[in-house]
Structure formats: C-alpha cells, structure tokens
Design a protein around this motif. Structure first.
Motif, PDB file in Angstrom:
ATOM      1  N   UNK A  11     -50.952  28.144  15.450  1.00 41.41           N
ATOM      2  CA  UNK A  11     -52.272  28.987  15.590  1.00 41.41           C
ATOM      3  C   UNK A  11     -51.997  30.564  15.095  1.00 41.41           C
ATOM      4  N   UNK A  12     -50.772  31.050  14.566  1.00 40.83           N
ATOM      5  CA  UNK A  12     -50.773  32.278  14.158  1.00 40.83           C
ATOM      6  C   UNK A  12     -51.667  32.587  13.087  1.00 40.83           C
ATOM      7  N   UNK A  13     -51.849  31.795  11.980  1.00 40.43           N
ATOM      8  CA  UNK A  13     -52.668  32.188  10.858  1.00 40.43           C
ATOM      9  C   UNK A  13     -54.022  32.481  11.189  1.00 40.43           C
ATOM     10  N   UNK A  14     -54.268  31.498  11.986  1.00 40.94           N
ATOM     11  CA  UNK A  14     -55.864  31.434  12.689  1.00 40.94           C
ATOM     12  C   UNK A  14     -55.975  32.912  13.451  1.00 40.94           C
ATOM     13  N   UNK A  15     -55.094  33.180  14.200  1.00 40.33           N
ATOM     14  CA  UNK A  15     -55.044  34.337  15.120  1.00 40.33           C
ATOM     15  C   UNK A  15     -55.226  35.582  14.341  1.00 40.33           C
ATOM     16  N   UNK A  16     -54.514  35.703  13.346  1.00 42.68           N
ATOM     17  CA  UNK A  16     -54.482  36.875  12.615  1.00 42.68           C
ATOM     18  C   UNK A  16     -55.744  36.907  11.684  1.00 42.68           C
ATOM     19  N   UNK A  17     -56.421  35.661  11.330  1.00 45.27           N
ATOM     20  CA  UNK A  17     -57.611  35.882  10.697  1.00 45.27           C
ATOM     21  C   UNK A  17     -58.640  36.018  11.398  1.00 45.27           C
ATOM     22  N   UNK A  18     -58.928  35.505  12.672  1.00 40.73           N
ATOM     23  CA  UNK A  18     -60.152  35.491  13.441  1.00 40.73           C
ATOM     24  C   UNK A  18     -60.146  36.318  14.606  1.00 40.73           C
ATOM     25  N   UNK A  19     -59.029  36.624  15.069  1.00 41.32           N
ATOM     26  CA  UNK A  19     -58.678  37.632  16.017  1.00 41.32           C
ATOM     27  C   UNK A  19     -59.372  37.390  17.190  1.00 41.32           C
ATOM     28  N   UNK A  20     -59.131  36.140  17.878  1.00 39.60           N
ATOM     29  CA  UNK A  20     -59.722  35.679  19.121  1.00 39.60           C
ATOM     30  C   UNK A  20     -59.184  36.420  20.435  1.00 39.60           C
ATOM     31  N   UNK A  21     -59.991  36.335  21.492  1.00 41.35           N
ATOM     32  CA  UNK A  21     -59.716  36.898  22.635  1.00 41.35           C
ATOM     33  C   UNK A  21     -58.546  36.126  23.341  1.00 41.35           C
ATOM     34  N   UNK A  22     -58.726  34.897  23.220  1.00 40.49           N
ATOM     35  CA  UNK A  22     -57.760  33.851  24.090  1.00 40.49           C
ATOM     36  C   UNK A  22     -57.721  32.930  23.165  1.00 40.49           C
TER      37      UNK A  22
END
Length: 171
Positions: free
Chosen positions: A48-59
C-alpha cells in the motif's frame, strides 16, 4: 471514489483498504463505505505504500502486518487477517477502523469504544449495559479518557473526539 464533507460538514475519515483477496477487499470497502463519516479512497491487493504516499489516508486496513512498519509514520494502521476481516460484524469492523484512526489520542481500544458511545449521547449506565460492563468500570474508563484527552467534562471530550475525524492524522 468521491471526496467531500459528511452531512454534518466535517471531512470524512479517509481509509485505504489492502487485502490480497479481492472479494474480502471489496466487502471491507463496502462496509466502510456505508458509514457517513468514512470514505474509502482506494484499495490494493499488494504493497500500500505507493497509494499511501499518493492519497494520504487517515487509516490503512491491512491483511499483511509486514507492511505496517513502513506505514506507521505516515498514517494509522489496522491489521486484520482474512478470517477476522470476514468474521467481523459490520459495526465492530467500522468501530475498529475508527479506533485505529483515534489511536493518536492515546486511548486504548476499549476507551475508544466507550468514547464513541459517549459521543453518541449514551449515559454511563447505557454504556455499561451495551458493553456488558459494570457502571463503576465505565466511570473508571470515562475518568481515564478525560485524563488522557486533557479535558474536564463530557462536552469537551465529545468536541475533541468528533474533531478528530476532520483532522489529518499524518505527522
């Protein structure tokens, strides 16, 4: 996937779902998406790291704990195995996601559950009955919650608790 505010004007809790099984991933996303204060902003079967960096989710909801260390500094993480993800009842699952988001406030999972019920307007007696606890135990949880949140009363605790959903939990 949409963005915006909830019916009460606050930003929704932004959630990224990660699970290898597409059926389980879709089920988790659907359960999260039915709540007015949560928004699934993406899902992935792998890292999930690429999407976390792109989308900046809370959880981020994970099925593989191996990804957690890389994510812990960027967002809150809830790790669920396949069995748990399928067996969780809808409300318990959503409560777990919300509790993960609020972990930054320093409350335990049980304290977060009690605080959710306080914010829903429940009395200590009602909370005790719903959670199968004694009223004295609930009062102890409430006092610890006030202490951890640094608030003097229920109204202030509720205001802070509800505000968590509109704050970005990313450091």
């Amino acid at each position: 996937m949409t963005t915006g505010t909830t019916s009460n004007g606050r930003e929704p809790l932004r959630v990224l779902v990660t699970h290898a099984d597409p059926v389980v991933r879709a089920s988790m996303a659907a359960r999260i998406g039915t709540c007015g204060d949560t928004l699934v902003i993406g899902d992935t079967p792998g890292d999930p790291l690429p999407l976390v960096l792109q989308l900046r989710p809370d959880v981020v909801v994970l099925d593989d704990p191996a990804f957690a260390p890389a994510l812990n500094q960027r967002c809150r993480v809830l790790v669920l195995g396949t069995d748990l993800a399928e067996d969780f009842d809808h409300l318990d699952f959503v409560r777990a996601v919300r509790a993960a988001a609020r972990a930054g406030l320093g409350l335990s999972a049980r304290e977060a559950e009690v605080m959710d019920l306080i914010a829903a307007g429940r009395s200590n007696g009602e909370i005790a009955r719903e959670l199968y606890l004694s009223e004295k135990t609930v009062k102890n949880h409430v006092n610890r919650i006030y202490s951890k949140l640094g608030v003097p009363n229920r109204a202030t605790a509720i205001s802070l608790w509800r505000g968590v959903l509109s704050e970005r939990l990313i450091s």
